[in-house]
Design a protein around this motif. Sequence first.
Motif, short mmCIF file in Angstrom:
data_model
loop_
_atom_site.label_atom_id
_atom_site.label_comp_id
_atom_site.label_asym_id
_atom_site.label_seq_id
_atom_site.Cartn_x
_atom_site.Cartn_y
_atom_site.Cartn_z
N LYS A 15 0.44 -0.80 0.17
CA LYS A 15 -0.25 -0.02 -0.12
C LYS A 15 0.81 1.47 0.10
N ARG A 16 2.25 0.84 0.92
CA ARG A 16 2.84 2.45 1.03
C ARG A 16 3.69 2.45 -0.67
N ARG A 17 4.34 1.39 -1.59
CA ARG A 17 4.31 1.50 -2.59
C ARG A 17 3.75 2.23 -3.93
N ASN A 18 2.24 1.64 -3.44
CA ASN A 18 1.22 2.20 -4.78
C ASN A 18 1.09 3.78 -3.96
N ARG A 19 1.34 4.01 -2.46
CA ARG A 19 0.59 5.32 -2.76
C ARG A 19 1.59 6.19 -3.57
N SER A 20 3.18 5.84 -3.40
CA SER A 20 3.93 6.98 -3.32
C SER A 20 4.56 6.50 -4.93
N THR A 21 3.88 5.75 -5.55
CA THR A 21 3.67 5.64 -7.26
C THR A 21 2.59 6.47 -7.68
N ARG A 22 1.15 6.99 -7.49
CA ARG A 22 0.98 7.41 -7.53
C ARG A 22 0.55 8.84 -7.74
N LEU A 23 -0.32 9.27 -8.96
CA LEU A 23 -0.11 10.95 -9.13
C LEU A 23 -1.13 11.12 -8.59
N VAL A 24 -2.78 10.78 -8.36
CA VAL A 24 -3.35 11.15 -7.69
C VAL A 24 -3.76 9.58 -6.29
N LYS A 26 -6.13 7.68 -3.38
CA LYS A 26 -7.70 7.79 -3.30
C LYS A 26 -8.45 8.54 -2.90
N ASP A 27 -7.78 9.40 -2.58
CA ASP A 27 -9.33 10.45 -1.57
C ASP A 27 -8.51 11.89 -3.37
N GLY A 28 -8.06 11.52 -3.87
CA GLY A 28 -7.88 12.67 -4.32
C GLY A 28 -6.84 13.61 -4.59
N ARG A 29 -6.16 13.83 -3.37
CA ARG A 29 -5.31 14.65 -3.70
C ARG A 29 -4.07 14.26 -4.47
N CYS A 30 -2.97 14.98 -4.83
CA CYS A 30 -2.09 15.09 -5.98
C CYS A 30 -1.16 14.69 -5.43
N ASN A 31 -0.05 13.89 -5.69
CA ASN A 31 1.40 13.89 -5.60
C ASN A 31 1.92 14.00 -6.36
N ILE A 32 2.42 14.78 -6.09
CA ILE A 32 3.54 15.91 -7.05
C ILE A 32 3.99 17.14 -6.19
N GLU A 33 5.09 17.45 -6.39
CA GLU A 33 5.97 18.43 -5.93
C GLU A 33 6.69 19.16 -6.92
N TYR A 34 7.10 20.35 -6.69
CA TYR A 34 7.63 21.37 -7.74
C TYR A 34 9.18 21.68 -7.14
N GLY A 35 9.73 21.53 -7.96
CA GLY A 35 11.48 22.03 -7.64
C GLY A 35 12.15 22.76 -8.07
N ASN A 36 13.13 23.50 -8.11
CA ASN A 36 13.69 24.49 -9.10
C ASN A 36 12.82 26.22 -9.44
N ILE A 37 12.55 26.21 -8.43
CA ILE A 37 10.80 26.89 -8.62
C ILE A 37 11.63 29.13 -8.82
#
Length: 365
Positions: A15-24, A26-37
Amino acid sequence: MFGSLNNRIREYLDKRRNRSTRLVTKDGRCNIEYGNIKYSKHFAFLADFWTTLVELRWRYVLFIFTASFTLSWFIFGLVWYWIGRNNGDMTWQNPPPNHIPCVINVVGLTSAYLYSLETQTTVGYGVRALTDLCPGAVAVVTIQSVLGAIINCLMCGVVIAKISLPKKRAKTITFSSMAVISPKNDCLCLSIRVANLRRSLMIGSQIYGKLLRTTTTQDGETIILDQVNVDFTLDAGKDNLFFICPLTLYHKIDKTSPFFEIAVDTLHKQNFELVVFLDGTAESTSSSCQVRTSYIPQEIMWGYNFLPIISRSKEGKYRVDFSNFSKVVPVATAHCSYCFHNIKGHHQYSREGHDNPGFEPPNGS
């Protein structure tokens, strides 16, 4: 005992691996981070301060709420202390008995702070009061009253906006934890189930999907998160859903579908993410909201169908049994879409369908 513990640990790691590899998630949050802004771009967040405040976490909003009032009280307390000091009102200045102060009973920093708090919150205890001797003090009390009203409106507006965010309404829209692939209307379909947990409707609801995967072009270019449209439909169409009870949405797996080349034995070896969106307007608040969820190959069950959950009682009322919302049952299903259309009887499972025993037809049916 140790076997069950190992299984639990393995399930937790999966479950932890699946959660970390998702873009979205199950509850709709986006798993993405922005860098070098660029640092200069950060000022854009300050320019759009209202959105920044509304999107902050509650602990930061509450801190800003408390700090804005406390800091303004303290700053104006220093101003009142300075006014009283210049007028000789402080105790340590030993004013004469016939001395008329700018603010009665403001004789130190603490009393100046208390007068500032009482002025900005419009709380009058009848102990400290402004006199007409100092015109500057009259100007300061006017400025503080106006500024206090602005801070009060702004911070209360932020709190109300956060409470009434449309994404809170989205919490009462739920998707099935799994998607299924089974026959539907002489076609192989991928199905999901969605339910509105509130009695109020979602007006103008529309649902659609995006298949996210990494692809390689003919030129050797690798495209990460390549998006492919996935259309979902009901028997009555795909737009303006009558979202009063749980709905089962279907995607036809035909030659135009991105799932056409996938078979039962290759499904879980694929690397993709199916993101499903539902857009609508809340009937009670008229605010638009979007609900999201995602399915990875391990969450798509081939050869299964959802159990029925809608029944009708003897009193004529319709009842939804959410205990079966995500439960499935095996059904006769072809190994692949090509098998379904070209090799009749080439099935993975062979079971009879399940009727809904709780449904009672109307009289005369």
